[in-house]
Scaffold this motif. Structure first.
Motif, PDB file in Angstrom:
ATOM      1  N   THR A 171      30.383 -12.485 -46.154  1.00  0.00           N
ATOM      2  CA  THR A 171      29.743 -13.161 -45.032  1.00  0.00           C
ATOM      3  C   THR A 171      30.112 -12.434 -43.743  1.00  0.00           C
ATOM      4  O   THR A 171      31.156 -11.788 -43.664  1.00  0.00           O
ATOM      5  N   ASP A 178      30.445 -20.260 -45.756  1.00  0.00           N
ATOM      6  CA  ASP A 178      29.131 -20.391 -46.378  1.00  0.00           C
ATOM      7  C   ASP A 178      29.232 -21.131 -47.692  1.00  0.00           C
ATOM      8  O   ASP A 178      30.056 -20.793 -48.546  1.00  0.00           O
ATOM      9  N   CYS A 181      22.978 -20.280 -50.050  1.00  0.00           N
ATOM     10  CA  CYS A 181      22.225 -19.099 -49.615  1.00  0.00           C
ATOM     11  C   CYS A 181      20.820 -19.127 -50.190  1.00  0.00           C
ATOM     12  O   CYS A 181      20.491 -19.949 -51.042  1.00  0.00           O
ATOM     13  N   MET A 219      19.506 -12.086 -42.628  1.00  0.00           N
ATOM     14  CA  MET A 219      20.317 -12.602 -41.527  1.00  0.00           C
ATOM     15  C   MET A 219      19.681 -12.365 -40.150  1.00  0.00           C
ATOM     16  O   MET A 219      19.959 -13.096 -39.202  1.00  0.00           O
ATOM     17  N   CYS A 430      23.232 -19.856 -45.580  1.00  0.00           N
ATOM     18  CA  CYS A 430      22.670 -18.688 -44.892  1.00  0.00           C
ATOM     19  C   CYS A 430      21.376 -18.246 -45.564  1.00  0.00           C
ATOM     20  O   CYS A 430      21.078 -18.624 -46.698  1.00  0.00           O
TER      21      CYS A 430
END
Length: 487
Positions: A171, A178, A181, A219, A430
């Motif tokens: 991460t 996190d 995902c 991201m 994420c």
């Protein structure tokens, strides 16, 4: 110099990072780094194995007094994204990454740095080699091919690991824990197209889009960054509609998981339109630059007149469908999550466009934390490309990682982070593709957390890792190992 890197604190971590970065390790070309890790594990006298797909597993017993703690799997991936600037002379197959220190950051000279996920790998190496770090029994799992398919995680067999807790060190924000995902699927469109002889009295141009920031297609997808393939298509669309521009070739983007920074097209127009074409296109260039003035201040769009005219170009009919399909195909954020604030749920990156010699290929990476939404967007892309006559393939699909906000290791790490740093960590999911989702299908009872130091610009030559953040993260790793719950 890389020797300067080795003198940073913590020295063991940075030293292993420098050693690792001397080894070429592109995705699907990990033979040398696998051998490097096997030599490392054997050199420590630790049980070291390589599974049938190439994942490396190194085991280390608990230190004295920690034998009653739960076994921890420390996991990172060995491969790195190989990207460089066009004007950088560098051979990823033979050269090690050239690093330097810039204030509080470590960077690379015109290439990706490999902090994603080299810092994680180096962290685990430092712990395995240590003689004074308290820790429970460790299973160190180094996977391959995370960046271009996650085939290492997919190929890991049930029963190889016995750990109760998995700490994924991949991460890129040091205040985050996190717990979920996105999953992803590769969308590839291919077609053959008719060419014709270049008309007489044509003039040729090379159109270049460059200077974009690029970045991680998960991201960074929400940041409004320019996509070189979409910008190039916009230029070709306008040139085609206004002046009958015809394409000889397009070469845009390089990797599915990197937002494309550059695209180059070879085109022709009728000589009679030459001056008007350049005049009108410069107006379009100004408009594009104004739109991206904040997010892409270094963007360059260049038109270079060529002496040699290409012999063949795409027929107008074929080009009509290509530019309209690329205009229609969604790029960027498709849907935001209703379950998590400010989290992208579904997105697409039009990553790579290749046109030339009668063949074309378009590569996309579609991501989502919701499986049905992932394929909804993938089918939207498929429809656009099939309407222009392409064959479309879905491949490399991998699942997302469903959050577990009630895990015992999350409680431990939240309390530790607050105690060490005087503030609460951000517990998040994420939009990147972490291996935890795949590993969780093999080991559904294993608790998992992903964390790491501050890394910016991953998957681009702007990649950098923060020195002070690595120190903060290292301390957190050591404190976490020391406080792993009892069995």
């Amino acid at each position: 110099m890389n020797t300067d890197i080795q003198n940073l604190e913590p020295k063991s971590l940075w030293s292993y990072f420098a050693n690792l970065n001397a080894v070429p390790r592109a995705s699907k070309k990990e033979e040398r780094v696998i051998a490097f890790m096997v030599e490392f594990g054997n050199g420590l006298g630790l049980p070291t194995t390589v599974d049938e797909v190439g994942n490396v597993l190194i085991k280390k017993s608990a230190t004295a007094g920690m034998e009653n703690r739960k076994t921890v799997v420390l996991q990172s991936h060995l491969d790195m994204v190989h990207q460089k600037n066009n004007d950088t002379e560098f051979d990823f197959d033979t050269q090690g990454i050239e690093m330097f220190i810039d204030g509080d950051w470590v960077k690379a000279k015109g290439t990706t740095l490999g902090a994603d996920n080299g810092i994680g790998v180096a962290t685990i190496m430092a712990i395995l080699a240590s003689t004074d770090i308290p820790h429970p029994a460790i299973e160190a799992l180094f996977t391959i091919d995370e960046e271009t398919g996650m085939t290492g995680a997919m190929g890991l067999q049930p029963g190889v690991l016995s750990g109760d807790i998995l700490l994924n060190l991949d991460t890129e924000e040091d205040d985050e824990l996190d717990i979920g995902c996105a999953g992803g699927v590769d969308v590839t469109a291919k077609a053959e197209y008719p060419e014709e002889d270049t008309p007489e009295n044509s003039v040729a141009y090379t159109i270049t889009v460059k200077g974009l920031k690029g970045g991680h297609s998960g991201m960074d997808i929400h940041k409004g960054l320019g996509n070189a393939n979409k910008i190039m298509n916009r230029l070709i669309f306008n040139g085609f509609d206004g002046f009958g521009l015809q394409v000889a070739s397009i070469n845009g983007g390089s990797l599915r998981n990197a937002i494309p920074r550059e695209s180059v097209a070879e085109v022709i127009i009728a000589g009679v339109y030459d001056e008007a074409f350049i005049f009108d296109m410069q107006q379009i260039v100004r408009e594009i630059k104004e739109e991206y003035a904040v997010t892409e201040p270094e963007m360059q769009i260049l038109f270079e007149r060529k002496e040699e005219v290409p012999a063949k170009v795409m027929t107008p009919a074929a080009q009509f469908y290509l530019v309209r399909a690329l205009y229609t195909a969604h790029n960027g954020v498709y849907k935001m999550s209703a379950a998590f604030d400010d989290l992208v749920e579904t997105s697409n990156n039009i990553a790579k466009v290749r046109v030339g010699n009668g063949e074309l290929q378009i590569q996309c990476l579609t991501r989502s934390s919701v499986e049905s939404s992932k394929f909804d967007l993938a089918n939207s892309l498929r429809s656009a490309f099939e309407l222009m006559g392409c064959e479309v393939e879905f491949s490399g699909s991998y699942p997302g990682w469903a959050p577990n906000p009630n895990s015992s290791i999350l409680k431990v790490m939240r309390e530790l982070y607050q105690k060490i740093n005087g503030e609460e960590p951000r517990v998040v999911a994420c939009h990147a593709g972490l291996e935890c989702g795949i590993l969780g299908t093999h080991y559904p009872e294993m608790e998992m957390i992903s964390f790491g130091p501050n890394i910016k610009g991953a998957h681009s030559p702007e990649e950098k890792v923060q020195i002070s953040s690595v120190q903060k993260y290292w301390n957190f790793v050591l404190q976490t190992l020391e406080n792993i719950p009892v069995k």
